[in-house]
Design an enzyme around this catalytic site. Sequence first.
Site, short mmCIF file in Angstrom:
data_model
loop_
_atom_site.label_atom_id
_atom_site.label_comp_id
_atom_site.label_asym_id
_atom_site.label_seq_id
_atom_site.Cartn_x
_atom_site.Cartn_y
_atom_site.Cartn_z
N GLU A 58 0.83 -1.21 0.00
CA GLU A 58 0.00 0.00 0.00
C GLU A 58 0.86 1.25 0.00
O GLU A 58 1.85 1.35 0.74
CB GLU A 58 -0.89 -0.02 1.25
CG GLU A 58 -1.76 1.22 1.44
CD GLU A 58 -2.58 1.15 2.72
OE1 GLU A 58 -3.53 1.94 2.85
OE2 GLU A 58 -2.26 0.32 3.60
N LYS B 267 -9.20 2.11 -2.55
CA LYS B 267 -9.47 1.56 -1.23
C LYS B 267 -10.88 1.94 -0.80
O LYS B 267 -11.29 3.11 -0.90
CB LYS B 267 -8.45 2.09 -0.22
CG LYS B 267 -8.51 1.47 1.17
CD LYS B 267 -7.33 1.94 2.02
CE LYS B 267 -7.28 1.26 3.37
NZ LYS B 267 -6.07 1.66 4.14
N CYS C 54 -5.30 -2.98 2.02
CA CYS C 54 -5.19 -3.09 3.48
C CYS C 54 -6.52 -3.34 4.19
O CYS C 54 -7.03 -4.45 4.21
CB CYS C 54 -4.48 -1.86 4.04
SG CYS C 54 -3.71 -2.15 5.66
#
Length: 542
Positions: free
Chosen positions: A41, A108, A144
Amino acid sequence: MFIALAQINPVVGDLDYNTGKIFEYINKARAAQSDLVIFPELTLTGYPPQDLLLNKQFLDAVEIKLQEISRFAGDTGIILGAPMRSPNGLYNAATLLYRGKLQEMRYKSLLPVYDIFDEKRYFNPAKERSCLVYKGKKLGVTVCEDIWNDKDYWNRQRYDIDPVEELVQQGAEIIINLSASPYHYGKYALRTDMLNKVASKHKVDMVYVNQVGGNDHLIFDGSSVAVNKMGKLCLQLNKFAEDFAVFDTCRTCKGVLDKYGREDISWVYEALLLGTRDYLHKNGFSRALVGLSGGIDSSVTAVLAVAALGRENVLGVSMPSRYSSQGSRDDARLLAENLGIEYRFLTIENIFKAYIELFNPEGHPIMDLAEENIQARIRGNILMFISNREGQMVLTTGNKSEMAMGYSTIYGDMAGGLNVLADVPKVMVYRLAEYINRGKEIIPRSVIYKPPSAELRPDQSDEDSLPPYRVLDQILKAYIEDIKPIDEIVAMGHCRELVLDIARRVDAAEYKRQQAPTGLRVTSRAFGPGRRMPIAQRWRLE
């Protein structure tokens, strides 16, 4: 498909260095004939970039570097973490770079704002999720937090959506996760168990690539893995070090042994070592100095400094006062000899005497707190003088138990550039010392077995002011890390008056901690960004 896992240690904000590191690992993927290489990330910027993301010039430079990496990609696909601007705002993105172009992006979805995270300050969440098709494979690309919301594993959901579930329903054959998951003791076991259970539940392969390295107070352990659809570990990268490996999605994997097994105190040691090395090096320092009192905290700090930087780059300074025992003086010298570091002996007696004569009418000690603290402040000034003159960073030595209780001196033992043990409870400090001595005696045994003392007055002991550490640390963990109410802590078998006294002292010392140097995080809740308490406040526990 051959998928390469590139577990790298980026430097926050150093786009040139990070790009060079990315090129290095792309070349490794090419040499291994990988179809695709996955980076963590926000690899390009390093994680967390914080308010650098509010700087337009910084984001402009990120876009230029992405173009360079795209041109370098060639026939090797690259999934790389980077911030991406759009007309709707900024996104935490996974970008697919291939054959000279930025082919696709996935944003994300789940933006954490708990503990040390504050991602909604910077990013917008993805409005929708879709698979990415690459070389005939449907890939579910996540970032994540996106994999940390399975309702069956947690028995609750922090967010309304589960990106993994949505992508699997769309036919994702592999879930890929770009991560920057900070370490704390117990995190690896939790993370790998969660990945195994989620892969098994959805009957899907999972490739998880985590950042490694220390960035300010955070330490990232790497420990990237590939897990098959049966929930079996197929590939495991190193902990606390850069690493590279290739996962073959076509090869049947019945699972491999977890080469790390159960986390133990060695994980904390390795985390602190990495955090110390990266904090100094990423801030432009190569050398450190430690005030050696002959106590357990300074001894463990010095050992970690030597392991992180090399013995030639560590200076130990002994600064005894009239109250320092001969045993402590001898222990400080012996530790320095065992470590092979430069050692200086600078008594503070004349300076301390001058303060006594200046402020006491009769020229004799009054034995109050001001006299105790001035000794620590004299030492802090000496260490900072050496630091300024010789270009070494001062490592402070206070542990979490002491910092919690305010058992520390502002501008004294708190003066320095990094507190290595700031999140290590006192009992754990002793466990670290025993681990350090596992092969041979490095920390003198007398240091480990003598009663802890600040030695700022005659025959002083920590237990004059604090409960026994085995009791104190239990209460502190319950109050600080587990955030338990007073009644629940009392129900653990502790005296109510003691629990209230400790909790009140923790709250009262907040003003000290917010003036302390950066401390490395190794527990689930450290002082600092993960515990945002007001200083001037009047809530009182009853």
